[in-house]
Design a protein around this motif. Structure first.
Motif, PDB file in Angstrom:
ATOM      1  N   GLU A  81       0.781   9.732  21.256  1.00 18.94           N
ATOM      2  CA  GLU A  81       1.664  10.666  20.550  1.00 18.94           C
ATOM      3  C   GLU A  81       2.578   9.938  19.554  1.00 18.94           C
ATOM      4  N   VAL A  82       3.160   8.833  19.982  1.00 17.87           N
ATOM      5  CA  VAL A  82       4.079   8.092  19.110  1.00 17.87           C
ATOM      6  C   VAL A  82       3.315   7.404  17.975  1.00 17.87           C
ATOM      7  N   ILE A  83       2.191   6.768  18.289  1.00 14.13           N
ATOM      8  CA  ILE A  83       1.438   6.058  17.247  1.00 14.13           C
ATOM      9  C   ILE A  83       0.898   7.026  16.197  1.00 14.13           C
ATOM     10  N   THR A  84       0.434   8.181  16.611  1.00 18.91           N
ATOM     11  CA  THR A  84      -0.116   9.145  15.655  1.00 18.91           C
ATOM     12  C   THR A  84       0.971  10.031  15.036  1.00 18.91           C
ATOM     13  N   GLY A  85       2.203   9.827  15.442  1.00 19.35           N
ATOM     14  CA  GLY A  85       3.322  10.619  14.935  1.00 19.35           C
ATOM     15  C   GLY A  85       3.862  10.093  13.615  1.00 19.35           C
ATOM     16  N   GLN A  86       5.137  10.298  13.413  1.00 21.09           N
ATOM     17  CA  GLN A  86       5.806   9.948  12.168  1.00 21.09           C
ATOM     18  C   GLN A  86       5.608   8.484  11.788  1.00 21.09           C
ATOM     19  N   SER A  87       5.269   8.266  10.541  1.00 24.55           N
ATOM     20  CA  SER A  87       5.011   6.924  10.018  1.00 24.55           C
ATOM     21  C   SER A  87       6.305   6.113   9.915  1.00 24.55           C
ATOM     22  N   VAL A  88       6.185   4.821  10.236  1.00 28.37           N
ATOM     23  CA  VAL A  88       7.281   3.874  10.044  1.00 28.37           C
ATOM     24  C   VAL A  88       6.732   2.669   9.285  1.00 28.37           C
ATOM     25  N   ASP A  89       7.616   1.888   8.707  1.00 23.40           N
ATOM     26  CA  ASP A  89       7.186   0.722   7.944  1.00 23.40           C
ATOM     27  C   ASP A  89       6.838  -0.463   8.846  1.00 23.40           C
ATOM     28  N   LEU A  90       7.663  -0.750   9.830  1.00 23.39           N
ATOM     29  CA  LEU A  90       7.557  -1.981  10.606  1.00 23.39           C
ATOM     30  C   LEU A  90       6.994  -1.743  12.005  1.00 23.39           C
ATOM     31  N   ILE A  91       6.169  -2.682  12.476  1.00 24.75           N
ATOM     32  CA  ILE A  91       5.698  -2.542  13.853  1.00 24.75           C
ATOM     33  C   ILE A  91       6.842  -2.799  14.843  1.00 24.75           C
ATOM     34  N   GLU A  92       7.888  -3.475  14.406  1.00 21.34           N
ATOM     35  CA  GLU A  92       9.075  -3.627  15.252  1.00 21.34           C
ATOM     36  C   GLU A  92       9.712  -2.261  15.514  1.00 21.34           C
ATOM     37  N   THR A  93       9.766  -1.420  14.479  1.00 17.95           N
ATOM     38  CA  THR A  93      10.303  -0.065  14.628  1.00 17.95           C
ATOM     39  C   THR A  93       9.402   0.767  15.530  1.00 17.95           C
TER      40      THR A  93
END
Length: 139
Positions: A81-93
Motif C-alpha cells: 500500500e505504501v510503495i504503490t501510494g503517493q510518490s516521494v523523491d527519496l528512498i529515505e522518505t
C-alpha cells in the motif's frame, strides 16, 4: 497514532532488542513511482523491503491467536500500500513512511526496515541501493 522515535539507534537500544522476539519479512516487493527523476515517477520501478519487527510472543503463543501478534500477511499488504501510494523523491522518505505506518498499525515495539532500489538510475554497474532504519514506539 503513537509517537515514534526518530533518533539514531544507540548501543543500549541495540542491546535491548538483541534478544527480543522478532518477526522478519524479507524481499516484499512491488512497483512504485519513487525517485528524483521525472522518468522514475512516470515509469516506476521495483522496490523490495525487508522488515524485522520486535515484539513479545508471550501473549500470542499462550493464546495461539493471530490477533495477539503482528499478522505478517497484513504487514506485507501495508508495505505494498505504501510503495504503490503517493510518490516521494527519496528512498529515505519512503523508509520513514513505511516504518511509521507499520508501527502505527501493528502491535510491535520496534522495527528495523531496509528499502532496496535495485534499478536505481546509476551510470555504473551496481547490484543494489538500499537504506536501513531502526525505529521504536515511544511509551
Amino acid at each position: 497514532m503513537p509517537e515514534i522515535s526518530v533518533s539514531n539507534e544507540s548501543s543500549s537500544t541495540a542491546s535491548r532488542y538483541s534478544f527480543a522476539d522478532r518477526i522478519t519479512l524479507t524481499g516484499v516487493g512491488c512497483v512504485g513511482c519513487h525517485g528524483v527523476l521525472d522518468s522514475e515517477k512516470k515509469t516506476g520501478q521495483p522496490f523490495f523491503v525487508d522488515v524485522t519487527m520486535f515484539t513479545s510472543f508471550c501473549a500470542s503463543s499462550a493464546s495461539d491467536d493471530i490477533a495477539q501478534t503482528a499478522n505478517y500477511a497484513e504487514v506485507a499488504e501495508t508495505i505494498r500500500e505504501v510503495i504503490t501510494g503517493q510518490s516521494v523523491d527519496l528512498i529515505e522518505t519512503l523508509a520513514e513512511k513505511l516504518a511509521s505506518t507499520i508501527l502505527s498499525r501493528f502491535a510491535i515495539d520496534a522495527l528495523e526496515l531496509t528499502v532496496h532500489k535495485p534499478n536505481a538510475p546509476i551510470e555504473v554497474t551496481f547490484s543494489d541501493v538500499s537504506v536501513t532504519i531502526f525505529r521504536e514506539k515511544q511509551a
